[in-house]
Design an enzyme around this catalytic site. Sequence first.
Site, PDB file in Angstrom:
ATOM      1  CG  PHE A   2      -1.734  -1.269   1.355  1.00 31.57           C
ATOM      2  CD1 PHE A   2      -2.946  -1.410   0.704  1.00 31.57           C
ATOM      3  CD2 PHE A   2      -1.267  -2.330   2.117  1.00 31.57           C
ATOM      4  CE1 PHE A   2      -3.684  -2.582   0.808  1.00 31.57           C
ATOM      5  CE2 PHE A   2      -1.982  -3.508   2.234  1.00 31.57           C
ATOM      6  CZ  PHE A   2      -3.202  -3.636   1.576  1.00 31.57           C
ATOM      7  CB  SER A  39      -4.403  -7.265  -0.024  1.00 30.51           C
ATOM      8  OG  SER A  39      -3.846  -8.553   0.013  1.00 30.51           O
ATOM      9  CB  CYS A  46      -2.518  -6.228   4.928  1.00 29.93           C
ATOM     10  SG  CYS A  46      -2.739  -7.087   3.355  1.00 29.93           S
ATOM     11  CB  THR A  48      -7.929 -11.711   2.578  1.00 25.87           C
ATOM     12  OG1 THR A  48      -6.509 -11.758   2.742  1.00 25.87           O
ATOM     13  CG2 THR A  48      -8.307 -12.387   1.275  1.00 25.87           C
ATOM     14  CB  ALA A  62      -6.523 -14.509  12.415  1.00 24.70           C
ATOM     15  CG  HIS A 100       2.727  -6.931   7.386  1.00 26.91           C
ATOM     16  ND1 HIS A 100       3.800  -7.391   6.653  1.00 26.91           N
ATOM     17  CD2 HIS A 100       1.616  -7.419   6.762  1.00 26.91           C
ATOM     18  CE1 HIS A 100       3.370  -8.120   5.647  1.00 26.91           C
ATOM     19  NE2 HIS A 100       2.047  -8.151   5.683  1.00 26.91           N
ATOM     20  CB  THR A 145       5.959  13.975   7.273  1.00 29.75           C
ATOM     21  OG1 THR A 145       5.798  13.710   5.874  1.00 29.75           O
ATOM     22  CG2 THR A 145       7.392  14.423   7.533  1.00 29.75           C
TER      23      THR A 145
END
Length: 216
Positions: A2, A39, A46, A48, A62, A100, A145
């Site tokens: 991404f 994704s 991230c 699905t 999960a 992640h 930033t």
Amino acid sequence: MFTGLVQDVGVVDRVVPGGMTDLWIRTALGAASFALGESIAVEGACLTVVERGGDTFKVQAAPETLRRTTLGELRPGSKVNLERAMALGDRLGGHLVAGHVDAVSEVLETRPEGGSWVMAFRLPPELAPYFIEKGSVAVDGISLTVNAVLPDRFTVQLIPETQARTTLRAKGVGSRVNLEADMIGKYVARLFSLRQGPGSGLTEEALRAAGFGVKG
């Protein structure tokens, strides 16, 4: 992969707990055209796409995802930052974001400055080596930033466009957020760690020499 440029603020329609937590999310991105298995970043995590129809899609979280992110706090009506995965050849307007989540942090301070909105977030010690002034960070999936890095916190400024197009402006002191440190910073830190030799680990001196670390 991404870019941290939020494409839509979606709204959680349903949350179904279980062995996997099902999240149905309503969006203006044209959910009916989503490919099953693609994704999508939800609040920087991230996930699905496993079902879609009309203007909604379903993803599953999960137990590990719920432990390591803020997704377990979502309820029907919660607003979430959404970004579809980038296509090879797309313009990279933010920075490389994997989706992640490294840590959950919280808002320590908010204040206006000119037309911008300054926010300070707790800086987890394990992520401090990857933060530099004017470097990049993803907060709830938003490419930002880093303005300043202090021993226990870092600050960012939201321009009016970011305030209007993401969920972050509405979060007050104590709100929890997902953090993803800059991917390039992680690789640099790993490289220096390996160069120190077996068992020596990553030293503060090596990180400071590379421009990383925190101010005293």
